[in-house]
Design an enzyme around this catalytic site. Structure first.
Site, PDB file in Angstrom:
ATOM      1  N   LYS A  75      39.436  56.448  29.125  1.00  0.00           N
ATOM      2  CA  LYS A  75      39.708  55.209  28.317  1.00  0.00           C
ATOM      3  C   LYS A  75      38.819  55.079  27.176  1.00  0.00           C
ATOM      4  O   LYS A  75      37.807  55.351  27.188  1.00  0.00           O
ATOM      5  CB  LYS A  75      39.428  53.859  29.359  1.00  0.00           C
ATOM      6  CG  LYS A  75      40.223  52.787  28.644  1.00  0.00           C
ATOM      7  CD  LYS A  75      40.134  51.448  29.395  1.00  0.00           C
ATOM      8  CE  LYS A  75      40.098  49.942  29.043  1.00  0.00           C
ATOM      9  NZ  LYS A  75      40.212  48.909  30.038  1.00  0.00           N
TER      10      LYS A  75
ATOM     11  N   SER B  27      44.395  46.012  30.293  1.00  0.00           N
ATOM     12  CA  SER B  27      44.020  46.538  29.181  1.00  0.00           C
ATOM     13  C   SER B  27      44.277  48.247  29.089  1.00  0.00           C
ATOM     14  O   SER B  27      44.318  48.790  28.045  1.00  0.00           O
ATOM     15  CB  SER B  27      42.912  46.193  28.331  1.00  0.00           C
ATOM     16  OG  SER B  27      42.096  46.903  29.376  1.00  0.00           O
TER      17      SER B  27
ATOM     18  N   SER C  74      42.821  44.790  34.600  1.00  0.00           N
ATOM     19  CA  SER C  74      43.036  45.918  33.534  1.00  0.00           C
ATOM     20  C   SER C  74      43.154  47.461  34.261  1.00  0.00           C
ATOM     21  O   SER C  74      43.731  48.178  33.516  1.00  0.00           O
ATOM     22  CB  SER C  74      42.193  45.983  32.508  1.00  0.00           C
ATOM     23  OG  SER C  74      42.551  45.007  31.532  1.00  0.00           O
TER      24      SER C  74
HETATM   25  N1  GLN Z   1      44.434  40.364  31.101  1.00  0.00           N
HETATM   26  C1  GLN Z   1      42.946  40.380  31.303  1.00  0.00           C
HETATM   27  C2  GLN Z   1      42.356  39.710  29.933  1.00  0.00           C
HETATM   28  O1  GLN Z   1      43.375  39.676  28.763  1.00  0.00           O
HETATM   29  C3  GLN Z   1      42.147  41.206  31.877  1.00  0.00           C
HETATM   30  C4  GLN Z   1      41.537  42.373  30.827  1.00  0.00           C
HETATM   31  C5  GLN Z   1      40.852  43.267  31.546  1.00  0.00           C
HETATM   32  O2  GLN Z   1      40.683  43.406  32.672  1.00  0.00           O
HETATM   33  N2  GLN Z   1      40.040  44.090  30.851  1.00  0.00           N
HETATM   34  O3  GLN Z   1      41.133  39.520  29.724  1.00  0.00           O
END
Ligand code: GLN
Length: 489
Positions: free
Chosen positions: A76, A151, A175
């Protein structure tokens, strides 16, 4: 070649069925063929991959190889990679070449793995759709009109489309698990402190945790063996003996006590998702588990608490991006204030700005007690809910996400960020408590994958992987491949 698991690939490499260079060229070829439509990679590191593959082939020939030597993977683009662009999905870091490797990258490199490239993500990992990336949205391989989740959507789409055998992800509020669920793959977020955060660009430091995104639970265990471990460079890394996360994959589930939180199965839950989860739970009953209804009474407070704590921490973490030391700098700044405000104003996207503003507000002198302190108190209540539940059951199960993958633009176009935030209802509480959580493919609704979430007690990763592996021995949801990505190229 692309359907082989990590241990199958390893055996094939050892038996010289193909070389690491051939395997690497094969996956690089798949990326070339398919990634124009998916957009799952920000950077493909072809030269580096081929050099690493040749080095791996020499190690294999010399009989010095380990379980993962010569196997391709993707990082990532939130993990710093020495000499390679590390963008975090942001215009702010579009010109940033990391001067060092994150601990996770060091570990996969020293295991002899081959890095194919860096995968796309929501900007600074903020989002649930991958649409906030400066590099454009990632498409879901099951339906190119739909999002892969976020994400870590680039990693999830790349693994689901078989562009890489495995990828890394990070999970601050879901995410790893939510994109795994929406793309039909397996992902585990370990207990906070298990995987080093050194060189993993910080979003919300008390919640962020790295983990593997794979097709099977066995692969996740093999990857976690490499990724996990104490790191003195991360002050929140947990100091304990290294363990073999694959050691109990084959244990029987006879007598396993599964808790189903009534708050996860309320009348709000989409009935199609509910029936997939019911069927998965029935499968576990066949494997010898018993089911108990439990309660996590503060579940409804997890989104409000998360969306105060995560923005508060991000507003602090992102202050280092100021146009002075690294990253984007605006043209012809008039003075220092102009340099700060225009560099940040021009390089951060809307969602990142929104969160910085919420966070700075929640931390400001007049509001700290009302918002940040309150959110921390709720966080404690949420942890206590889980503590009570785990005195009764071994694992908690429920849906990973309230919906299957939504259409591109469906949640982002209406300019109402709260509809997107609500997608995190089942995942954020796990980060707030610091517990391990996992998503595995459990079925489909209208041809789109549905993930089952498994939540374990602290440091019970091996148990979660065992529970997931047994399900994958009895079902084949994890083996489903999206149409269009099945053929060997
Ligand atoms: N969807 C969540 C957010 O927008 C989690 C994102 C994540 O785990 N990096 O913060």
């Amino acid at each position: 070649m692309h359907n082989k698991t990590l241990s199958e690939l390893s055996t094939a490499l050892q038996n010289k069925e193909f070389s690491s260079e051939e395997l690497t060229r094969y996956f690089l070829g798949r990326i070339k063929q398919h990634d124009q439509s998916l957009n799952s990679f920000i950077t493909v590191t072809e030269d580096l991959a081929l050099a690493q593959a040749q080095a791996a082939d020499q190690q294999i020939a010399a009989g010095e190889s380990g379980a993962l030597t010569g196997i391709p993977m993707a990082q990532k683009d939130i993990f710093c990679t020495n000499g390679v662009k590390t963008s975090c999905g942001s215009k702010m870091l579009d010109n940033f070449i990391a001067p060092y490797d994150a601990t996770v990258v060091k570990k996969t490199n020293s295991a002899g793995m081959v890095m194919l490239g860096k995968t796309n993500l929501d900007e600074f990992a903020m989002g649930s759709t991958n649409e906030t990336s400066f590099y454009g949205a990632v498409k879901n391989p099951w339906d190119l009109n739909r999002v892969p989740g976020g994400s870590s959507g680039g990693s999830a789409a790349a693994v689901a489309a078989r562009l890489t055998p495995v990828a890394t992800g990070t999970d601050t509020g879901g995410s790893i698990r939510q994109p795994a669920s929406l793309c039909g793959i397996t992902g585990i977020k370990p207990t906070y402190g298990t995987v080093s955060r050194f060189g993993m660009i910080a979003f919300a430091s008390s919640l962020d945790q790295g983990g593997p995104m794979t097709r099977t639970a066995e692969d996740a265990g093999i990857m976690l063996n490499v990724m996990a471990g104490f790191d003195e460079k991360d002050s929140t890394s947990y100091e304990k003996e290294n363990e073999d996360y694959t050691r109990s994959l084959n244990d029987s589930l006879d007598g396993l006590k599964i808790g189903l939180p009534k708050e996860y199965f309320s009348s709000d839950l989409n009935p199609d998702i509910a029936s997939v989860i019911d069927a998965a739970v029935k499968e576990y009953e066949k494997l010898g588990a018993t089911i108990k209804e439990i309660s996590l009474p503060n579940t409804g407070l997890s989104i409000p608490a998360y969306y105060v704590i995560a923005p508060a921490e991000c507003s602090s973490n992102l202050s280092r991006m100021d146009g002075v030391r690294f990253g984007y700098r605006c043209e012809d700044p008039k003075n220092l204030d102009d340099l700060y405000s225009r560099s940040r104003g021009e390089a951060f996207g809307e969602e990142v700005k929104r969160r910085i503003m919420i966070g700075a507000y929640a931390l400001s002198a007049g509001y700290y007690d009302a918002y940040y302190l309150k959110a921390q108190q709720i966080r404690r209540l949420i942890s206590e809910d889980f503590k009570t539940a785990f005195s009764d059951v071994d694992v908690i199960m429920g849906p990973t996400s309230p919906s299957t993958a939504f259409k591109l633009g469906e949640l982002s176009d209406d300019n109402d960020p709260t509809s997107m935030y609500l997608e995190d209802i089942y995942t954020t509480s796990v980060n707030l408590a610091g517990l391990p959580g996992m998503s595995i493919p459990a079925g489909q609704v209208n041809g789109m994958p549905v993930g089952l979430q498994l939540i374990g007690n602290y440091f019970q990763e091996a148990k979660l992987l065992n529970i997931a592996h047994q399900f994958q021995q009895a079902t084949d949801w994890h083996q489903q491949t999206p149409a269009g990505f099945k053929e060997e190229h």
